[in-house]
Design an enzyme around this catalytic site. Structure first.
Site, PDB file in Angstrom:
ATOM      1  N   SER B 141       0.834  -1.201   0.000  1.00 44.58           N
ATOM      2  CA  SER B 141       0.000   0.000   0.000  1.00 44.58           C
ATOM      3  C   SER B 141       0.863   1.243   0.000  1.00 44.58           C
ATOM      4  CB  SER B 141      -0.895   0.022   1.245  1.00 44.58           C
ATOM      5  OG  SER B 141      -1.568   1.265   1.336  1.00 44.58           O
ATOM      6  N   TYR B 154      -1.653   0.525  10.327  1.00 42.93           N
ATOM      7  CA  TYR B 154      -1.805  -0.171   9.046  1.00 42.93           C
ATOM      8  C   TYR B 154      -0.599   0.130   8.159  1.00 42.93           C
ATOM      9  CZ  TYR B 154      -3.809  -1.349   4.475  1.00 42.93           C
ATOM     10  OH  TYR B 154      -4.030  -1.860   3.231  1.00 42.93           O
TER      11      TYR B 154
END
Lengths: 447, 248
Positions: B141, B154
């Site tokens: 990501s 995250y």
């Protein structure tokens, strides 16, 4: 996948652009998402408030992410898919292999679930019936929370009420239907200019015997002897021997990037467009091969074309007038439109051959007219007057298009069929958990 | 090419698997729920995948099952050209607030997104090398590019994963293993449903097309949607003092 243009936060709108307060949740998992939801909606191509949630439960489920093909049998054409799968995607995947939907509406940006809920019809209604005539099974979530299968022989009342039931009988999760083999991916089209409305109705009936697809466009701005002049279009799938070997190229889809101002489609421009459209067909007759996209989905070429009507939007008024009422009833309807100074940008005429399969299916034997009317201050009065004409003729309106009909007019038009439909809802959803802005307006459901 | 896919049932994985099926690639799906795998496999069959799409259960929370699941895929492709590509899109996402409030969720997210994904990649790497090389494509990501106040936890899991994948690419590219690290920006899927979409938010279809090109070329890093490559080029260069002040 071409989807729905993003709306102002906190509102949802139909294709005609009238909006309600509400929101939608998108999910791949329809079984989970539809729990406690009042309504499912797909690509939002119904024109009025059929896909909009009621004020008291403003969160609808958007099905477009539930888009898997669950089975396709290349030998028989039997298809099963999740309800949010679009016809655009199905055509893209299956047309090159020689399969097409048995019935298509005038846009391919609709979902399977929407095609069932509106029991859509197409240019072949006189020959092939409605989409519902080709649906063999549905998987649904009903109001009490159960997920179940229904088909013509299993829960037949629920099945029949769901075809054309505008999503009010349960959330459609999966659709099984029979796809049709096509000899080539090209359409052989024949078109002809027609002088007036009476001739048009006769021409449609005559053409029905020879052509699987027929439709007419009429000039709504001409009055008097030439009222209802227009162009009749007929088509059939081309045989391999007459079609080019290549697959038809999909045209680039331009997008209308802004709202046009409300006056853009005023009386003068509508008149000019209609005049041009009529004389573009300068030859009395024409014949040749065309791409299926151009034949079935001419308006898909300009995405978001509904923005041309400006922020107030438009309404499409579509009704069917029974053959028994005679050809003069269509003339009376057009006269109501023109005498009130109304002008329809695009007016479509088509004959229906048979009654639809659903308890509330729109089609029945007769002549259908669809008028695109920009919303003005006098639109409500115009729709009232049109509805009274339809009532006199014993006709009915198409719920997937409607935004302005009054409850009393709807109840009068559907006096014979509505009790059976409401009886199914009483059995499956007595407290009316499943409802929409449309059902509140027309059926009298609790808000 | 023959592709083993962990995470093909949903979101970007679904879109990527479809594009592979439509050009006739062979596919084998791994995932947690057998019925979901089956539904996606039939979808990919209908869209043109070479041969019937096979499936096997594989849960990123259960590393003991990784080897057997991958072996099932290797067996399925034996005689059909062998295994060529492994794609991993699966992972856990939760907002910073949710992760701060729930240590059990945090522990699970860290374990699945980093430790277990690395373990899965190690098992896949061994089998790809055994087959003479291939491509390992893993979805990390942009959240791992810099420490950011909105995605601390995250982002940390994805930062670790990205570094691992980078090292793996350096170590084994000479032996024919190409590692493709995908760094998606905001993409509208079920994972991000309900979050406010920033500028340059993308749809799964175009993202998948970009990833597929990267897999075919063996590009080590791909940002998607495309504008995120430029956005992240700037963000990577921002001084720390500036990063501390930015709100995203």
């Amino acid at each position: 996948m071409p989807g729905v243009r993003r709306k102002a936060r906190g509102t949802l709108e139909g294709w005609g652009r009238q909006s309600v307060a509400g929101s939608e949740v998108r999910s791949e998992d329809l079984v989970r998402a539809t729990r406690d939801a009042p309504l499912s909606r797909g690509l939002g191509r119904s024109y009025g408030d059929a896909s909009l949630p009621p004020p008291g439960a403003p969160r609808a489920v958007n099905t477009t992410r539930a888009d898997r093909i669950l089975a396709f049998d290349e030998r028989t054409g039997r298809l099963r898919a999740e309800a949010g799968l679009s016809l655009f995607e199905l055509n893209r995947v299956l047309m090159p292999r020689g399969w097409f939907t048995p019935v298509t509406p005038g846009t391919q940006f609709v979902t399977l679930g929407g095609m069932v809920a509106a029991d859509i019809h197409g240019k072949n209604q006189h020959a092939a019936g409605d989409f519902g005539d080709h649906v063999t099974a549905l998987r649904m979530r009903v109001a009490d929370g159960r997920v179940l299968e229904c088909r013509p022989t299993l829960e037949p009342e629920l099945f029949a009420a769901t075809l054309g039931g505008m999503g009010l009988t349960g959330h459609i999760l999966e659709v099984e239907a029979q796809w049709e083999r096509i000899p080539s991916p090209w359409i052989h089209q024949y078109s002809r200019r027609i002088d007036d409305l009476d001739a048009f109705q006769q021409a449609l009936v005559d053409a029905a015997a020879d052509w699987p697809f027929t439709v007419g466009w009429i000039d709504s701005t001409t009055r008097g002897a030439h009222l209802g002049r227009g162009v009749l279009m007929c088509g059939r799938w081309a045989e391999p021997s007459e079609a080019p070997a290549r697959f038809p190229r999909s045209t680039l889809r331009a997008r209308l990037p802004v709202d046009l101002p409300g006056w853009a489609l005023g009386r003068t421009s509508v008149r000019a467009f209609n005049e041009l459209y009529y004389w573009r067909h300068w030859r009395r007759e024409a014949e040749g091969l065309v791409r299926p996209e151009a034949f079935f989905y001419p308006l898909d070429a300009l995405r978001d074309w509904n923005r041309a009507y400006g922020p107030r939007g438009f309404t499409q008024y579509q009704c069917v007038l029974p053959h028994e009422a005679g050809p003069s009833s269509a003339r009376r309807l057009m006269e109501v439109l023109t005498s009130r100074g109304g002008a329809s940008f695009l007016t479509v005429i088509k004959d229906f051959g048979r009654e639809g399969p659903g308890l509330l299916s729109f089609p029945r034997p007769g002549i259908t007219l669809a008028l695109d009317i920009p919303v003005r201050d006098d639109t409500q009065a115009l729709v009232d007057a049109l509805n009274e004409t339809v009532l006199d003729a014993g006709g009915r309106i198409y719920l997937a298009k409607d935004a302005f009909t009054r409850r009393e007019h709807f109840r009068a038009m559907e006096a014979e069929r509505l009790p059976a439909f409401e009886a199914v809802r009483d059995a499956w959803d007595p407290s009316r958990r499943l409802r929409s802005a449309l059902s509140v307006r027309l059926f009298g459901d609790p808000a | 090419m023959n592709v083993v896919f962990l995470g093909a049932t949903r979101g970007m994985g679904r879109a990527l698997a479809r594009q592979m099926a439509e050009r006739g690639d062979g596919l084998f799906l791994l995932g947690r729920a057998a019925d979901e795998l089956e539904r996606s496999a039939r979808d990919l069959d209908a869209r043109g995948a070479a041969g019937p799409v096979g499936t096997a259960r594989c849960d990123l929370e259960v590393p003991e099952g990784f080897g057997a699941a991958l072996d099932a895929a290797v067996d399925a492709f034996a005689g059909a050209g062998g295994l060529g590509v492994v794609v991993v899109t699966a992972g856990v996402f939760a907002t910073q607030d949710a992760l701060e409030d729930d240590p059990a969720l945090l522990e699970r997210m860290l374990r699945v997104n980093f430790a277990n994904t690395v373990l899965f990649c190690e098992a896949a790497r061994a089998r790809l090398l055994e087959a003479g090389g291939g491509t390992l494509c893993v979805f990390s990501s942009v959240a791992g590019e810099r420490g950011r106040r909105t995605v601390v936890l995250y982002g940390a899991s994805k930062a670790g994963l990205s570094r691992y994948l980078e090292g793996l690419d350096h170590r084994y590219r000479g032996r024919g293993l190409r590692v493709v690290t995908v760094k998606p920006g905001f993409v509208r899927t079920d994972m991000t449903e309900g979050l406010d979409a920033p500028p340059f938010a993308g749809e799964p279809g175009p993202v998948a097309a970009r990833v597929l090109r990267a897999i075919d070329r063996g590009a080590p890093v791909v940002y998607a949607p495309a504008p995120w490559a430029a956005v992240m080029a700037v963000i990577r260069r921002l001084p720390r003092a500036v990063m501390r002040r930015v709100r995203f």
